[in-house]
Write a protein that holds these residues in place. Structure first.
Motif, short mmCIF file in Angstrom:
data_model
loop_
_atom_site.label_atom_id
_atom_site.label_comp_id
_atom_site.label_asym_id
_atom_site.label_seq_id
_atom_site.Cartn_x
_atom_site.Cartn_y
_atom_site.Cartn_z
N MET A 93 6.90 56.62 -64.84
CA MET A 93 8.24 56.07 -64.72
C MET A 93 8.58 55.77 -63.26
SD MET A 93 11.90 57.81 -65.79
CE MET A 93 13.43 57.05 -65.28
N LYS A 94 9.17 54.62 -63.01
CA LYS A 94 9.59 54.26 -61.67
C LYS A 94 10.92 54.92 -61.34
CE LYS A 94 6.26 51.50 -60.39
NZ LYS A 94 5.40 51.80 -59.22
N GLY A 95 11.10 55.28 -60.07
CA GLY A 95 12.34 55.90 -59.65
C GLY A 95 12.34 57.40 -59.87
N PRO A 96 13.47 58.05 -59.61
CA PRO A 96 13.56 59.51 -59.75
C PRO A 96 13.73 59.93 -61.21
CG PRO A 96 15.65 58.63 -59.01
CD PRO A 96 14.71 57.47 -59.04
N ARG A 132 11.18 67.73 -60.30
CA ARG A 132 11.73 66.44 -59.87
C ARG A 132 10.58 65.52 -59.48
NH1 ARG A 132 16.33 63.90 -57.76
NH2 ARG A 132 15.83 62.30 -56.21
N LEU A 133 10.56 64.33 -60.08
CA LEU A 133 9.52 63.35 -59.82
C LEU A 133 10.12 62.11 -59.17
CD1 LEU A 133 8.32 65.22 -62.09
CD2 LEU A 133 7.03 63.23 -62.87
N GLU A 134 9.32 61.42 -58.38
CA GLU A 134 9.71 60.14 -57.79
C GLU A 134 8.55 59.18 -58.01
OE1 GLU A 134 12.34 57.59 -56.14
OE2 GLU A 134 12.78 59.74 -56.04
N ASP A 135 8.79 58.16 -58.83
CA ASP A 135 7.72 57.21 -59.20
C ASP A 135 6.51 57.95 -59.76
OD1 ASP A 135 9.33 55.15 -58.27
OD2 ASP A 135 8.41 55.13 -56.28
N ILE A 150 5.46 60.92 -59.07
CA ILE A 150 4.85 61.89 -58.15
C ILE A 150 5.76 63.10 -58.02
CG2 ILE A 150 4.07 62.29 -55.79
CD1 ILE A 150 3.47 59.30 -55.59
N LEU A 151 5.19 64.28 -58.19
CA LEU A 151 5.97 65.52 -58.12
C LEU A 151 6.53 65.72 -56.71
CD1 LEU A 151 6.81 68.15 -59.61
CD2 LEU A 151 4.69 69.18 -58.76
N GLN A 152 7.86 65.84 -56.62
CA GLN A 152 8.54 66.06 -55.35
C GLN A 152 9.06 67.47 -55.18
OE1 GLN A 152 8.68 63.75 -52.89
NE2 GLN A 152 7.47 62.38 -54.19
N ASP A 153 9.39 68.12 -56.28
CA ASP A 153 9.92 69.47 -56.19
C ASP A 153 9.69 70.17 -57.53
OD1 ASP A 153 11.15 71.71 -55.17
OD2 ASP A 153 12.93 70.67 -54.48
N LEU A 154 9.55 71.48 -57.47
CA LEU A 154 9.32 72.28 -58.66
C LEU A 154 10.03 73.61 -58.52
CD1 LEU A 154 7.78 72.61 -61.37
CD2 LEU A 154 5.87 73.54 -60.05
N VAL A 165 6.80 72.27 -53.62
CA VAL A 165 6.31 72.41 -54.99
C VAL A 165 5.52 73.70 -55.17
CG1 VAL A 165 6.27 69.91 -55.31
CG2 VAL A 165 4.17 71.09 -54.64
N LYS A 166 4.96 74.23 -54.09
CA LYS A 166 4.24 75.50 -54.17
C LYS A 166 5.16 76.69 -53.93
CE LYS A 166 -0.08 75.57 -52.67
NZ LYS A 166 -0.84 75.46 -53.93
N GLY A 167 6.41 76.42 -53.53
CA GLY A 167 7.38 77.49 -53.31
C GLY A 167 7.03 78.40 -52.14
N LEU A 168 6.42 77.85 -51.11
CA LEU A 168 5.92 78.68 -50.02
C LEU A 168 6.87 78.71 -48.83
CD1 LEU A 168 2.15 77.60 -50.03
CD2 LEU A 168 3.18 79.67 -51.01
N GLY A 169 6.98 79.88 -48.22
CA GLY A 169 7.78 80.08 -47.03
C GLY A 169 7.17 81.18 -46.19
#
Length: 333
Positions: free
Chosen positions: A1-4, A19-22, A24-28, A269-273
């Protein structure tokens, strides 16, 4: 899907949102058993930390630690809010600057005044939003209000309802006069966070397993055959950039710039800090300024607080990132 696009589901029996953008995974976001950031406690001070100005507290979820705890003595009760995730075996990090955050507004007890996000540029929109917020001036009292950027495109009645609910919740928590240690408000889970912080995308229920598998990978491809590996250790997050088969003179710089642009997304996306050390691909020292600029630009757009420290004597770059979410490899085994 195109867009967010936002996907709501679960992983390993835990609530999750992607959350995906085009495509591609942007956030999890994945829930965990740890106390959620945003949770509010009536906590009891137990032990000061001499020389650091901090104080330990008792909460229903275990020991918590507040930095800069001035004017407190053991036995005092204080409203505190979870501000992040703790390292293993450490106290829950909390703040006494309690906030009530919703989709379009944030109530700020003890910080009066109405402020509109600088991202809202249109003057007519700012005037309309301010007019709605001013309706609550008498109710707010010593409580302030921040109008979030998402309010710029919402219906004004929806915006008014959002403020009313947020201020009402804040007033209810702040007016609590009971004694003893208690959790007064649960922190938001992944689905609520997706609704609150990702308002600009369509939402649907979906299986998030494939996206989780991607996020748990160690090695990620970069353009021109380069790659970047991200491996959490007990002490730090080790990041290694490899230029691959590209033998051109600018191969190292190209790989490093690509890695700098994609690093915030992969850490999200890996939740790393925590402490992060990046071993960039070999390149001349004169290229370091360009790499730093790319890092600053990419992390400026990231919503997790990250300090770019500096280069080490061995040519590595160090960062320190807030633990704003649970590490995926610990939550989804």
């Amino acid at each position: 899907m195109k867009g967010p696009e936002i996907l709501l589901g679960d992983l390993a029996g835990r609530e999750a949102a992607a959350r995906l953008e085009d495509g591609i995974l942007q956030d999890l976001l994945v829930d965990s058993t740890a106390p959620r950031p945003g949770a509010i406690y009536r906590a009891k001070a137990t032990r000061p930390v001499k020389g650091q100005g901090g104080m330990f507290f008792d909460t229903p979820d275990g020991s918590a630690y507040l930095r800069g705890a001035k004017g407190l003595a053991p036995g005092d009760l204080r409203l505190v809010q979870v501000s992040g995730y703790a390292d293993a075996g450490k106290a829950i990090p909390v703040t006494d600057r309690v906030l009530f955050k919703s989709r379009y507004s944030i109530a700020t007890p003890g910080a009066p005044g109405i402020n509109i996000s600088r991202s809202v540029k249109d003057e007519e929109t700012r005037v309309n939003l301010r007019a709605v917020a001013d309706l609550f001036a008498d109710i707010l009292g010593e409580m302030g209000l921040i109008i979030r950027s998402a309010a710029a495109t919402c219906d004004l009645q929806e915006f008014e309802d959002d403020i009313a609910e947020t201020v009402s919740l804040a007033a209810a928590v702040l007016s609590d006069t009971a004694s003893g240690v208690e959790k007064l408000l649960e922190g938001p889970g992944p689905h609520q966070l997706a609704w609150r912080d990702w308002p600009d995308a369509p939402t649907r229920s979906a299986d998030i397993t494939d996206h989780s598998v991607y996020a748990q990978k160690t090695l990620f491809p970069l353009p021109n055959g380069a790659s970047m590996s991200i491996e959490p250790t007990r002490a730090l997050i080790a990041v290694d950039v490899n230029s691959g088969t590209d033998m051109s003179p600018a191969a190292g710089l190209k790989a490093n710039l690509s890695a700098a642009r994609d690093l915030p997304r992969l850490l999200r996306v890996k939740g790393l800090g925590g402490q992060i050390v990046v071993d960039f691909a070999p390149c001349p020292k004169k290229d370091r300024k360009a790499i730093e600029t790319a890092l600053r630009t990419s992390f400026r757009a990231d919503d997790v607080e990250t300090a770019l420290v500096n280069w080490t004597q061995m040519g590595h770059f160090e960062l320190n990132r807030k633990r704003a979410r649970p590490a995926l490899h610990e939550v989804v085994a």
